[in-house]
Motif scaffolding. Sequence first.
Motif, PDB file in Angstrom:
ATOM      1  N   ARG A   1       4.586  -2.407   1.798  1.00 51.65           N
ATOM      2  CA  ARG A   1       3.502  -1.493   1.437  1.00 51.65           C
ATOM      3  C   ARG A   1       2.499  -1.426   2.583  1.00 51.65           C
ATOM      4  N   VAL A   2       1.956  -0.247   2.817  1.00 52.11           N
ATOM      5  CA  VAL A   2       0.867  -0.051   3.770  1.00 52.11           C
ATOM      6  C   VAL A   2      -0.216   0.755   3.064  1.00 52.11           C
ATOM      7  N   ILE A   3      -1.451   0.551   3.503  1.00 53.33           N
ATOM      8  CA  ILE A   3      -2.590   1.276   2.960  1.00 53.33           C
ATOM      9  C   ILE A   3      -2.921   2.403   3.929  1.00 53.33           C
ATOM     10  N   VAL A   4      -2.931   3.641   3.421  1.00 51.47           N
ATOM     11  CA  VAL A   4      -3.211   4.799   4.275  1.00 51.47           C
ATOM     12  C   VAL A   4      -4.404   5.543   3.701  1.00 51.47           C
ATOM     13  N   ARG A   5      -5.401   5.724   4.551  1.00 51.57           N
ATOM     14  CA  ARG A   5      -6.593   6.504   4.190  1.00 51.57           C
ATOM     15  C   ARG A   5      -6.691   7.629   5.197  1.00 51.57           C
ATOM     16  N   GLY A   6      -6.583   8.857   4.713  1.00 47.25           N
ATOM     17  CA  GLY A   6      -6.473   9.995   5.629  1.00 47.25           C
ATOM     18  C   GLY A   6      -5.119   9.900   6.315  1.00 47.25           C
TER      19      GLY A   6
ATOM     20  N   SER B   1     -10.919  -3.938  -4.143  1.00 48.23           N
ATOM     21  CA  SER B   1     -10.157  -4.277  -2.941  1.00 48.23           C
ATOM     22  C   SER B   1      -8.670  -4.156  -3.236  1.00 48.23           C
ATOM     23  N   ILE B   2      -7.925  -3.994  -2.154  1.00 49.40           N
ATOM     24  CA  ILE B   2      -6.462  -3.951  -2.229  1.00 49.40           C
ATOM     25  C   ILE B   2      -5.936  -4.969  -1.244  1.00 49.40           C
ATOM     26  N   THR B   3      -5.061  -5.843  -1.729  1.00 47.67           N
ATOM     27  CA  THR B   3      -4.411  -6.826  -0.882  1.00 47.67           C
ATOM     28  C   THR B   3      -2.912  -6.592  -0.966  1.00 47.67           C
ATOM     29  N   LEU B   4      -2.287  -6.383   0.171  1.00 45.96           N
ATOM     30  CA  LEU B   4      -0.849  -6.135   0.213  1.00 45.96           C
ATOM     31  C   LEU B   4      -0.086  -7.436   0.057  1.00 45.96           C
ATOM     32  N   ALA B   5       1.054  -7.348  -0.620  1.00 46.54           N
ATOM     33  CA  ALA B   5       1.926  -8.504  -0.816  1.00 46.54           C
ATOM     34  C   ALA B   5       3.368  -8.016  -0.802  1.00 46.54           C
TER      35      ALA B   5
END
Length: 153
Positions: free
Chosen positions: A133-138, A23-27
């Motif tokens: 930070r943001v999580i980008v998939r595709g 998992s990834i948790t942004l902070a």
Amino acid sequence: MHMLAIILLCCCTSGAAAAHDGSITLAGDGALIRYRGMLLALDGASDGQAVDLRLRSGSLPLWQSFSRRKGKVRVRITALPGPDEAPALLLDFGDNGYRIVIPAASMAREDYPLLAQRYPGADLALLLENGQRVIVRGEQVQASPYRFSNIKR
């Protein structure tokens, strides 16, 4: 017949919900990346737990790499050319493991589709957007925490 379908649905659903490898948790401008018992902290992120590896985006010289192991879990970190002068980090969790790219510099949303061309082996990216930070998939921005499973390659 209906009872059997309900039991199968419950068994399959509960197993699928619990089956994830990381998992990834942004902070803020960082993130906590968990993978099968290993905890990596990016850019000063913390949740009070013991961290196995602290990473600073853009800190590794271009084309340099190193590996860390915890039990059976291994991560290889490589500095690749980023969208600007600072190298991007590629975290590779093994043969069927997840690959995460972390550019040090911000990217414009209209450039998100270029990530797949620039980093063809990456499964997702941790990008800076307006200092966060943001999580980008595709091309899609994902919610935090983001849970992922290994990829069959």
